[in-house]
Design a protein around this motif. Sequence first.
Motif, PDB file in Angstrom:
ATOM      1  N   GLU A  39       0.827  -1.197   0.000  1.00  0.00           N
ATOM      2  CA  GLU A  39       0.000   0.000   0.000  1.00  0.00           C
ATOM      3  C   GLU A  39       0.867   1.254   0.000  1.00  0.00           C
ATOM      4  N   CYS A  40       0.709   2.044  -1.037  1.00  0.00           N
ATOM      5  CA  CYS A  40       1.438   3.302  -1.110  1.00  0.00           C
ATOM      6  C   CYS A  40       0.479   4.467  -1.364  1.00  0.00           C
ATOM      7  N   LEU A  41      -0.778   4.157  -1.603  1.00  0.00           N
ATOM      8  CA  LEU A  41      -1.791   5.177  -1.857  1.00  0.00           C
ATOM      9  C   LEU A  41      -2.799   5.206  -0.715  1.00  0.00           C
ATOM     10  N   PRO A  42      -3.443   6.343  -0.520  1.00  0.00           N
ATOM     11  CA  PRO A  42      -4.484   6.400   0.498  1.00  0.00           C
ATOM     12  C   PRO A  42      -5.657   5.490   0.113  1.00  0.00           C
ATOM     13  N   GLN A  43      -6.206   4.816   1.087  1.00  0.00           N
ATOM     14  CA  GLN A  43      -7.323   3.916   0.828  1.00  0.00           C
ATOM     15  C   GLN A  43      -8.639   4.682   0.920  1.00  0.00           C
ATOM     16  N   PRO A  44      -9.513   4.474  -0.063  1.00  0.00           N
ATOM     17  CA  PRO A  44     -10.786   5.196  -0.042  1.00  0.00           C
ATOM     18  C   PRO A  44     -11.773   4.587   0.944  1.00  0.00           C
ATOM     19  N   ARG A  45     -12.715   5.392   1.361  1.00  0.00           N
ATOM     20  CA  ARG A  45     -13.876   4.891   2.105  1.00  0.00           C
ATOM     21  C   ARG A  45     -14.933   4.575   1.062  1.00  0.00           C
ATOM     22  N   ARG A  46     -15.528   3.416   1.128  1.00  0.00           N
ATOM     23  CA  ARG A  46     -16.581   3.050   0.179  1.00  0.00           C
ATOM     24  C   ARG A  46     -17.901   2.771   0.879  1.00  0.00           C
ATOM     25  N   ASP A  47     -17.968   3.095   2.153  1.00  0.00           N
ATOM     26  CA  ASP A  47     -19.156   2.781   2.932  1.00  0.00           C
ATOM     27  C   ASP A  47     -20.032   4.006   3.216  1.00  0.00           C
ATOM     28  N   ASP A  69       4.429  12.422  -8.071  1.00  0.00           N
ATOM     29  CA  ASP A  69       5.729  13.045  -8.300  1.00  0.00           C
ATOM     30  C   ASP A  69       6.882  12.057  -8.150  1.00  0.00           C
ATOM     31  N   GLY A  70       6.631  10.920  -7.501  1.00  0.00           N
ATOM     32  CA  GLY A  70       7.698   9.962  -7.252  1.00  0.00           C
ATOM     33  C   GLY A  70       7.779   8.789  -8.211  1.00  0.00           C
ATOM     34  N   ILE A  71       6.739   8.590  -9.037  1.00  0.00           N
ATOM     35  CA  ILE A  71       6.778   7.446  -9.945  1.00  0.00           C
ATOM     36  C   ILE A  71       7.660   7.760 -11.151  1.00  0.00           C
ATOM     37  N   GLU A  72       8.343   6.742 -11.620  1.00  0.00           N
ATOM     38  CA  GLU A  72       9.191   6.908 -12.799  1.00  0.00           C
ATOM     39  C   GLU A  72       8.371   6.612 -14.049  1.00  0.00           C
ATOM     40  N   TYR A  73       8.723   7.280 -15.119  1.00  0.00           N
ATOM     41  CA  TYR A  73       8.038   7.065 -16.384  1.00  0.00           C
ATOM     42  C   TYR A  73       8.107   5.588 -16.763  1.00  0.00           C
TER      43      TYR A  73
END
Length: 91
Positions: A39-47, A69-73
């Motif tokens: 997990e590197c991204l914020p987790q959404p609320r789906r409830d 900004d941190g991902i490489e092409y």
Amino acid sequence: MKVIDGTTFYTITEIAKELGVSIATIRNWEDYEKEVGYECLPQPRRDLDRKQTRYYTHDAVAKFQEFRDGIEYGSIAVASRKKWGQRGKQI
């Protein structure tokens, strides 16, 4: 946007507009996250509604910006190839 108990939640559309990317881009980032296995991204609320809409807090914007900004092409291509197949080949 939804406010529940004083906390503001934003839809994936609102987050995408804030970041200047498409909704599909955020979904591709989520696919990439699943592919790499951490997990590197914020987790959404789906409830928060019956449609299971993805809702994020405002803090998520900064985490998405940091990821963007941190991902490489080309690094997201791994997940895209798995999802869509390689260019020029039948799936």
